[in-house]
Motif scaffolding. Structure first.
Motif, short mmCIF file in Angstrom:
data_model
loop_
_atom_site.label_atom_id
_atom_site.label_comp_id
_atom_site.label_asym_id
_atom_site.label_seq_id
_atom_site.Cartn_x
_atom_site.Cartn_y
_atom_site.Cartn_z
N ASP A 91 32.65 34.88 44.11
CA ASP A 91 33.48 34.44 42.99
C ASP A 91 33.06 33.10 42.39
N ILE A 116 35.38 40.11 39.92
CA ILE A 116 36.03 39.84 38.64
C ILE A 116 37.55 39.94 38.83
N GLY A 126 38.67 35.76 42.14
CA GLY A 126 37.72 36.33 41.19
C GLY A 126 37.50 35.45 39.98
N SER A 128 36.53 35.25 35.64
CA SER A 128 36.75 36.00 34.40
C SER A 128 35.42 36.62 33.97
N SER A 129 35.48 37.58 33.07
CA SER A 129 34.22 38.20 32.63
C SER A 129 33.36 37.16 31.90
N ALA A 132 31.53 35.21 34.52
CA ALA A 132 30.45 36.04 35.07
C ALA A 132 29.24 36.03 34.13
N VAL A 152 29.62 44.65 40.22
CA VAL A 152 30.89 43.92 40.16
C VAL A 152 31.91 44.56 41.11
N GLY A 154 36.35 44.56 41.84
CA GLY A 154 37.65 44.10 41.37
C GLY A 154 38.78 44.76 42.13
N LEU A 172 37.45 46.31 34.27
CA LEU A 172 36.30 46.04 35.14
C LEU A 172 35.08 46.83 34.67
N THR A 175 33.66 45.13 31.63
CA THR A 175 32.97 43.90 32.04
C THR A 175 31.59 44.23 32.59
#
Length: 223
Positions: A91, A116, A126, A128-129, A132, A152, A154, A172, A175
């Protein structure tokens, strides 16, 4: 009715599409229980705590793929760096750096998933997109030679609201698609780890390629 781990495992596997990997979640379960799943032919197991995973790894066959699916503390990465196959809960860039450092010491590459945050709950970890994307596009990512970001992960909100869970799973997936489109060099984005015992069928419908199932295989947890 006695829980039969082998039957549960075979039943779940028989319903999964070919592209979906099953991680059998073994937290709080004994080596004997995990060996039942192993003897049924299963090899991919997930743990939430590094300490517990380390203790089990020593006692069990060496062809097991161990996945770390819980929250990871940087100071404990060194304990699992010599054997862990996939770390789901990455993360932050700081954690990636530590995994890279420990993987290098052990002369191996460790596969990682970016966690995420798709749930509304504050208790879920996690990024955020957007965060990332920033990590993948940072100059530093190309310097990390001993980690490979392969997808990823989630966790949906713990709720009975199926619509909300579905929206979070779709978030997710989108993303993942955005990150994959970036075409970053040392990332081989192919895994979407989402879905657990209660919601993995929906997760697969929403694009999951890896599910984390515990109680549907081993029965309820022993705390």
């Amino acid at each position: 009715m006695i829980m039969n781990i082998q039957e549960n495992l075979n039943h779940i596997k028989s319903t999964l599409p070919e592209h979906v990997t099953l991680v059998a979640v073994t937290k709080t379960k004994s080596v004997d229980e995990i060996m039942e799943a192993y003897n049924a032919g299963h090899r991919i197991f997930g743990e939430n705590k590094i300490q517990e995973m380390v203790e089990k790894e020593v006692q069990m066959p060496k062809d097991i793929e161990w996945h770390m699916i819980g929250n990871v503390q940087r100071n404990k990465v060194k304990h699992m760096a010599h054997f862990v196959s996939l770390i789901h809960g990455v993360d932050s860039l700081r954690l990636l750096r530590e995994i890279d450092k420990q993987a290098k010491i052990n002369e191996r590459t460790i596969n990682c998933l970016l966690q995420i945050k798709i749930a509304e709950e504050d208790s879920k970890f996690g990024m955020s997109s957007k965060e990332a994307q920033e990590i993948l596009q940072s100059s530093e990512i190309s310097e990390l030679k001993n980690v490979c970001i392969v997808g990823v992960m989630g966790m949906a909100t713990f709720t009975d609201d199926q619509k909300q869970i579905e929206q979070e799973f779709k978030k997710l997936k989108s993303t993942f698609d955005e990150l994959k489109a970036l075409n970053i060099e040392n990332c081989k984005l192919q895994t979407i780890s989402m879905g657990m015992s209660g919601d993995y069928e929906m997760a697969i419908d929403c694009g999951s390629t890896m599910i984390r199932v515990g109680s549907r295989i081993f029965g309820e947890r022993n705390y």
